[in-house]
Design a protein around this motif. Structure first.
Motif, PDB file in Angstrom:
ATOM      1  N   ALA A 313       0.915  -1.281   0.012  1.00 42.84           N
ATOM      2  CA  ALA A 313      -0.456   0.370  -0.131  1.00 42.84           C
ATOM      3  C   ALA A 313       0.864   1.335  -0.149  1.00 42.84           C
ATOM      4  CB  ALA A 313      -0.588   0.074   1.125  1.00 42.84           C
ATOM      5  N   CYS A 314       1.843   0.891   1.224  1.00 42.13           N
ATOM      6  CA  CYS A 314       2.787   2.260   1.321  1.00 42.13           C
ATOM      7  C   CYS A 314       3.492   2.272  -0.521  1.00 42.13           C
ATOM      8  CB  CYS A 314       3.856   1.966   1.809  1.00 42.13           C
ATOM      9  SG  CYS A 314       5.149   3.365   1.926  1.00 42.13           S
ATOM     10  N   ASP A 315       4.478   1.217  -1.182  1.00 38.56           N
ATOM     11  CA  ASP A 315       4.138   1.326  -2.429  1.00 38.56           C
ATOM     12  C   ASP A 315       3.930   2.302  -3.790  1.00 38.56           C
ATOM     13  OD1 ASP A 315       7.053   1.454  -3.834  1.00 38.56           O
ATOM     14  OD2 ASP A 315       6.218  -0.586  -4.642  1.00 38.56           O
ATOM     15  N   ARG A 316       2.611   1.344  -3.427  1.00 36.26           N
ATOM     16  CA  ARG A 316       1.161   1.810  -4.719  1.00 36.26           C
ATOM     17  C   ARG A 316       1.089   3.654  -4.390  1.00 36.26           C
ATOM     18  NH1 ARG A 316      -4.931  -0.243  -5.707  1.00 36.26           N
ATOM     19  NH2 ARG A 316      -5.472   1.664  -6.958  1.00 36.26           N
ATOM     20  N   ARG A 317       0.838   4.112  -3.059  1.00 30.60           N
ATOM     21  CA  ARG A 317       0.565   5.025  -2.874  1.00 30.60           C
ATOM     22  C   ARG A 317       2.510   6.274  -3.088  1.00 30.60           C
ATOM     23  NH1 ARG A 317      -1.948   3.644   2.601  1.00 30.60           N
ATOM     24  NH2 ARG A 317       0.482   3.822   3.762  1.00 30.60           N
ATOM     25  N   ARG A 318       3.176   6.018  -2.884  1.00 26.66           N
ATOM     26  CA  ARG A 318       4.683   6.573  -3.695  1.00 26.66           C
ATOM     27  C   ARG A 318       4.809   6.837  -5.002  1.00 26.66           C
ATOM     28  NH1 ARG A 318      10.061   8.422  -1.549  1.00 26.66           N
ATOM     29  NH2 ARG A 318      11.341   7.706  -3.337  1.00 26.66           N
ATOM     30  N   VAL A 319       4.524   5.533  -5.716  1.00 29.12           N
ATOM     31  CA  VAL A 319       3.874   5.408  -7.111  1.00 29.12           C
ATOM     32  C   VAL A 319       3.191   6.667  -7.499  1.00 29.12           C
ATOM     33  CG1 VAL A 319       2.992   4.551  -9.093  1.00 29.12           C
ATOM     34  CG2 VAL A 319       4.676   3.453  -7.718  1.00 29.12           C
ATOM     35  N   GLU A 320       2.223   6.609  -6.541  1.00 26.03           N
ATOM     36  CA  GLU A 320       0.632   8.164  -7.586  1.00 26.03           C
ATOM     37  C   GLU A 320       1.259   9.206  -7.104  1.00 26.03           C
ATOM     38  OE1 GLU A 320      -2.437   6.700  -4.472  1.00 26.03           O
ATOM     39  OE2 GLU A 320      -3.029   4.989  -6.043  1.00 26.03           O
ATOM     40  N   ARG A 321       1.540   9.073  -5.839  1.00 23.38           N
ATOM     41  CA  ARG A 321       2.493  10.543  -5.534  1.00 23.38           C
ATOM     42  C   ARG A 321       4.501  11.380  -6.614  1.00 23.38           C
ATOM     43  NH1 ARG A 321       3.876   9.437  -0.951  1.00 23.38           N
ATOM     44  NH2 ARG A 321       6.454   9.653  -0.440  1.00 23.38           N
ATOM     45  N   GLU A 322       4.685   9.796  -7.077  1.00 20.80           N
ATOM     46  CA  GLU A 322       5.532  10.364  -7.925  1.00 20.80           C
ATOM     47  C   GLU A 322       5.069  11.178  -9.474  1.00 20.80           C
ATOM     48  OE1 GLU A 322       7.985   6.820  -8.456  1.00 20.80           O
ATOM     49  OE2 GLU A 322       8.560   7.112  -7.009  1.00 20.80           O
ATOM     50  N   GLN A 323       3.626   9.974 -10.077  1.00 17.82           N
ATOM     51  CA  GLN A 323       2.728  10.365 -10.786  1.00 17.82           C
ATOM     52  C   GLN A 323       2.278  12.243 -10.793  1.00 17.82           C
ATOM     53  OE1 GLN A 323       3.290   8.641 -13.598  1.00 17.82           O
ATOM     54  NE2 GLN A 323       4.615   7.477 -12.516  1.00 17.82           N
ATOM     55  N   ARG A 324       2.014  12.027  -9.394  1.00 22.54           N
ATOM     56  CA  ARG A 324       1.232  13.428  -8.957  1.00 22.54           C
ATOM     57  C   ARG A 324       2.399  14.425  -8.893  1.00 22.54           C
ATOM     58  NH1 ARG A 324       0.970  16.024  -4.978  1.00 22.54           N
ATOM     59  NH2 ARG A 324       1.819  14.528  -3.554  1.00 22.54           N
ATOM     60  N   LEU A 325       3.449  14.216  -8.649  1.00 16.09           N
ATOM     61  CA  LEU A 325       4.767  15.612  -8.906  1.00 16.09           C
ATOM     62  C   LEU A 325       4.851  15.411 -10.082  1.00 16.09           C
ATOM     63  CD1 LEU A 325       6.782  14.694  -5.318  1.00 16.09           C
ATOM     64  CD2 LEU A 325       4.569  17.036  -5.627  1.00 16.09           C
ATOM     65  N   LEU A 326       5.277  14.502 -11.484  1.00 17.50           N
ATOM     66  CA  LEU A 326       5.301  14.618 -12.327  1.00 17.50           C
ATOM     67  C   LEU A 326       4.289  15.695 -13.086  1.00 17.50           C
ATOM     68  CD1 LEU A 326       8.029  13.763 -13.907  1.00 17.50           C
ATOM     69  CD2 LEU A 326       6.386  11.681 -14.937  1.00 17.50           C
ATOM     70  N   ALA A 327       3.377  15.703 -12.897  1.00 17.65           N
ATOM     71  CA  ALA A 327       2.337  16.011 -13.482  1.00 17.65           C
ATOM     72  C   ALA A 327       2.155  17.617 -12.991  1.00 17.65           C
ATOM     73  CB  ALA A 327       1.025  15.870 -13.675  1.00 17.65           C
ATOM     74  N   GLU A 328       2.688  17.746 -12.235  1.00 12.77           N
ATOM     75  CA  GLU A 328       1.988  19.245 -11.456  1.00 12.77           C
ATOM     76  C   GLU A 328       4.233  19.742 -11.687  1.00 12.77           C
ATOM     77  OE1 GLU A 328       1.914  19.143  -7.207  1.00 12.77           O
ATOM     78  OE2 GLU A 328       0.097  18.710  -7.239  1.00 12.77           O
ATOM     79  N   SER A 329       4.877  19.003 -11.826  1.00 18.47           N
ATOM     80  CA  SER A 329       6.244  19.796 -12.036  1.00 18.47           C
ATOM     81  C   SER A 329       6.008  19.759 -13.940  1.00 18.47           C
ATOM     82  CB  SER A 329       7.853  18.433 -12.126  1.00 18.47           C
ATOM     83  OG  SER A 329       7.465  18.294 -10.732  1.00 18.47           O
ATOM     84  N   GLY A 330       5.579  19.087 -14.766  1.00 18.21           N
ATOM     85  CA  GLY A 330       5.353  19.674 -16.029  1.00 18.21           C
ATOM     86  C   GLY A 330       4.045  20.949 -16.032  1.00 18.21           C
ATOM     87  N   ALA A 331       3.134  21.196 -14.809  1.00 14.44           N
ATOM     88  CA  ALA A 331       2.551  22.389 -15.876  1.00 14.44           C
ATOM     89  C   ALA A 331       3.468  23.470 -14.558  1.00 14.44           C
ATOM     90  CB  ALA A 331       1.489  21.976 -14.279  1.00 14.44           C
ATOM     91  N   VAL A 332       4.485  23.353 -13.628  1.00 14.58           N
ATOM     92  CA  VAL A 332       4.813  24.969 -13.357  1.00 14.58           C
ATOM     93  C   VAL A 332       5.651  25.205 -14.517  1.00 14.58           C
ATOM     94  CG1 VAL A 332       6.990  25.402 -11.616  1.00 14.58           C
ATOM     95  CG2 VAL A 332       4.967  23.717 -10.890  1.00 14.58           C
ATOM     96  N   LEU A 333       6.453  23.956 -15.365  1.00 12.63           N
ATOM     97  CA  LEU A 333       7.191  24.171 -15.867  1.00 12.63           C
ATOM     98  C   LEU A 333       6.607  24.500 -17.560  1.00 12.63           C
ATOM     99  CD1 LEU A 333       9.887  21.035 -15.941  1.00 12.63           C
ATOM    100  CD2 LEU A 333      10.323  23.020 -15.241  1.00 12.63           C
TER     101      LEU A 333
END
Length: 710
Positions: A313-333
């Motif tokens: 469960a922790c690993d899945r949440r981390r993957v979701e967090r990575e994808q969310r942060l990657l999308a947010e990083s793209g939006a910021v850029l």
């Protein structure tokens, strides 16, 4: 292109290394380990059941495993000394022979080194049970392999130095009990210490601590009821299963820390009641030592299962967090074309939620990597990582030490190097290594696109600036000879009017004048484009009667209209006034009439002026070639054309300037047309509020009856 680097002592801020820690502090922690070991040994001695010489519950194995996993290997000698001293110095208290105590201390030290060493080698990082691999390593290294030397040396010392000789059966029976107690103590107690000594996850949920306390209290009540039955029979033997929902809830909701805490709470009540001969395991037909070992096996299976579930469960949440942060990083850029502004914001998104450090370098005009953003990294570490990035080749990986790690990725577009980035993590694990590399490559791709877009925008702006400068200079340069030419034409016109010139000479003179006027309008249009590039068109507002303005423009156009064979009909409502720039409105109407003449030769043109409420309306309608639906909006663009330039001349500026003039007055312009059916342009302007009507105001009045052709 990327690399994975494990940090060494020079990367102080990248992980868990504390090379400058005073020796006094290390030995102080060794003393604390000595005291904790003695306390847990005293607690475990309560579970020594004859005829065995060892405790059925051995909690110090979990303590030493957790301490050695958290400590750097260079500190192990001090901690080994503490463990050995705790075993030997308690000899007088328990009455054990000295030689036997020395061997037992050696076995405890070997167990700790084997378990912690194997887990650190396999995982290459801190153990916080956020991934299933951590749980498997605990089971194999801490539960199955590390107890082998301690059980062997322990029972060997009993056989050699014990008061009575042991048979082979007694030896192996004692060895198995010793082995299980050491392994189960590590599996059950080490996760509690490791999860509670790990940093709290980021971000944290609201009321998480309250939920943990409440869940543990409920679990304690259920465990006490399930394992506290004096002599369970029948279905009462299944009461321990009532604890599983609470344990699973803790794993899914509270993560590894909740799972380890739940396992310890459950284990405390289960072992206590079983040792008191209560509950399902206390009622077994076996020795008391075997009953306690059996309940620990049950607890170990339940605890490891919930830890794996929590890790997944922790690993899945981390993957979701990575994808969310990657999308947010793209939006910021994508928000800005200034990388030096957006890249630090990306770093603040990732640190500390996902990584402990972040750095980005960009290639300057001299081909050097210069820092663009740095967060969570000291300057020496940043310089070292930059040097490593310059050495990157198709893909390379370097292992530099067990402490800390960084993933480096090149920022490149179509093979052209633009820069590089580093994602730093304290104690990166093998399992996360490939995922961190993929994340770094995706982020580098986003950065490359942002940098390339910024580069293209800069080139575009430079090209636009060069074009605007050319338009302005060219228009001014053309205006000078045009002015001189107009003066010469005026001077030539006087003698032509006074003398008896031929008709053909007058005709040629008028043709030259028209072309000079046309060239002058083109130059003024270019100058207006230059003005628009630096701001809005300047307006000189004055009271203007729209119908009179239309009549003046049509009258000036009469010669061109007659030559084109276009009959103009006017429908002008009187007293349509407003504070407008007369010259600019004449310019806009001139553009519309020019288009109507150009594209509707030998066909009628209709102009209508009306007012409704506070809006003046001017309609220019022709019956020319019309405009295709896909070009209706495009024709108002700069240098845009709806027809090929080979068939119809012009620069494509007339409708663009017309829209700019209308919008500068706070009005609107739109067109309706079908190919082959002409076009109707409608201008709407804010009219003056002081307008009187003979028959009262009405929205969009009908054209007056005295409409007449011109």
């Amino acid at each position: 292109m990327h690399t994975f680097i494990s940090g060494d002592n020079s990367m102080v801020d990248m992980g868990r290394d504390r090379a400058g820690e005073p020796r006094a502090e290390v030995w102080g922690r060794a003393v604390l380990l000595f005291a904790a070991f003695c306390g847990l040994k005293a607690l475990s001695s309560l579970f020594v059941f004859p005829p065995l010489e060892s405790a059925s519950v051995w909690l110090p194995s979990g303590l030493t495993l957790a301490v050695f996993l958290r400590a750097a290997p260079r500190r192990w000698p001090a901690y080994l000394a503490a463990v050995f001293a705790a075993e030997v110095m308690l000899v007088p208290l328990y009455g054990d022979p000295w030689d036997m105590a020395l061997v037992w201390g050696l076995g405890n030290c070997l167990r700790s080194v084997v378990g912690a060493g194997l887990m650190r080698r396999w995982l290459d990082g801190p153990v916080n049970f956020s991934q299933p691999r951590d749980v498997v390593a605990l089971l194999v290294a801490g539960g199955l392999l590390s107890p082998v030397p301690s059980a062997t040396l322990g029972m060997g010392a009993v056989a050699l130095f014990g008061p009575a000789s042991l048979s082979a059966g007694d030896f192996w029976h004692g060895w198995l009990g010793w082995y299980l107690a050491d392994g189960l103590g590590a599996v059950l107690f080490a996760p509690l210490l490791l999860t509670w000594s790990a940093p709290r996850p980021v971000p944290r949920r609201a009321l998480e601590d309250g939920e943990l306390v409440g869940s543990m209290l409920l679990l304690a009540l259920v465990a006490h009821a399930a394992f506290g039955v004096a002599e369970p029979r029948g279905i009462l033997m299944s009461l321990p299963y009532l604890c599983l929902p609470f344990v699973l809830w803790s794993a899914l909701r509270l993560g590894p820390r909740g799972a380890a805490t739940a396992a310890m709470v459950l284990g405390t009540f289960a072992v206590w009641h079983t040792a008191a001969r209560r509950g399902p395991f206390g009622a077994m037909d076996a020795t008391l030592s075997e009953r306690v070992i059996s309940v620990q096996l049950f607890l170990a299976v339940a605890g490891l299962s919930t830890l794996i579930l929590a890790a997944m469960a922790c690993d899945r949440r981390r993957v979701e967090r990575e994808q969310r942060l990657l999308a947010e990083s793209g939006a910021v850029l994508a928000e800005s074309f200034e990388p030096r502004e957006t890249l630090p914001r990306v770093g603040r998104l990732l640190v500390p939620e996902l990584f402990s450090g972040f750095a980005v370098w960009l290639l300057d005009e001299d081909g050097r990597l210069v820092p663009a953003a740095r967060l969570g990294l000291a300057e020496p570490a940043e310089v070292r990582l930059r040097e490593e990035l310059l050495q990157l080749s198709e893909p390379s990986r370097r292992q530099l030490g067990p402490e800390g790690s960084a993933v480096l990725a090149r920022i490149q577009h179509q093979g052209r190097l633009l820069g590089g980035l580093a994602l730093v993590h304290a104690g990166h694990t093998h399992v996360a290594r490939s995922r961190a590399m993929a994340f770094a490559e995706d982020l580098a791709h986003h950065c490359a696109l942002a940098l390339e877009n910024a580069h293209l925008l800069g080139q575009f702006q430079s090209a636009v600036h060069v074009r605007d400068e050319f338009i302005t200079v060219a228009a001014h340069e053309l205006r000078t000879p045009l002015t001189a030419l107009k003066l010469q034409l005026r001077n030539l016109q006087r003698p032509l009017q006074q003398g008896a010139s031929s008709e053909s000479l007058h005709t040629r003179f008028q043709a030259v004048s028209r072309q000079v006027g046309r060239l002058g309008r083109l130059v003024e249009g270019l100058l207006d484009v230059g003005r628009l590039n630096t701001g809005r068109l300047p307006l000189e507002r004055e009271p203007v009667e729209l119908g009179e303005l239309v009549q003046d423009v049509v009258e000036r156009f009469s010669e061109d209209l007659g030559r084109a064979g276009c009959e103009v009909s006017l429908s002008l409502q009187p007293h349509v006034t407003g504070r407008w720039d007369r010259a600019r409105l004449e310019q806009a109407l001139t553009h519309l009439l020019s288009n109507a003449v150009k594209f509707g030769a030998r066909r009628p043109i209709r102009l209508q002026v009306s007012q409704g409420g506070g809006t003046a309306r001017l309609v220019v309608e022709d019956q020319g070639i019309g405009v295709s639906p896909e070009a209706l909006e495009r024709i108002f663009g700069r240098f845009e054309r709806a027809v090929p330039s080979q068939e119809y001349g012009g620069l494509g500026l007339g409708l663009f300037l017309t829209r700019q003039i209308v919008e500068a007055h706070g009005g609107t312009i739109h067109v309706t047309s079908q190919p082959g059916e002409g076009a109707t342009f409608v201008l709407e302007l804010p009219a003056s509020s002081l307008v009187s009507y003979a028959h009262g105001p009405s929205p969009w009045p009908q054209p007056p009856a005295d409409s007449h052709p011109t």
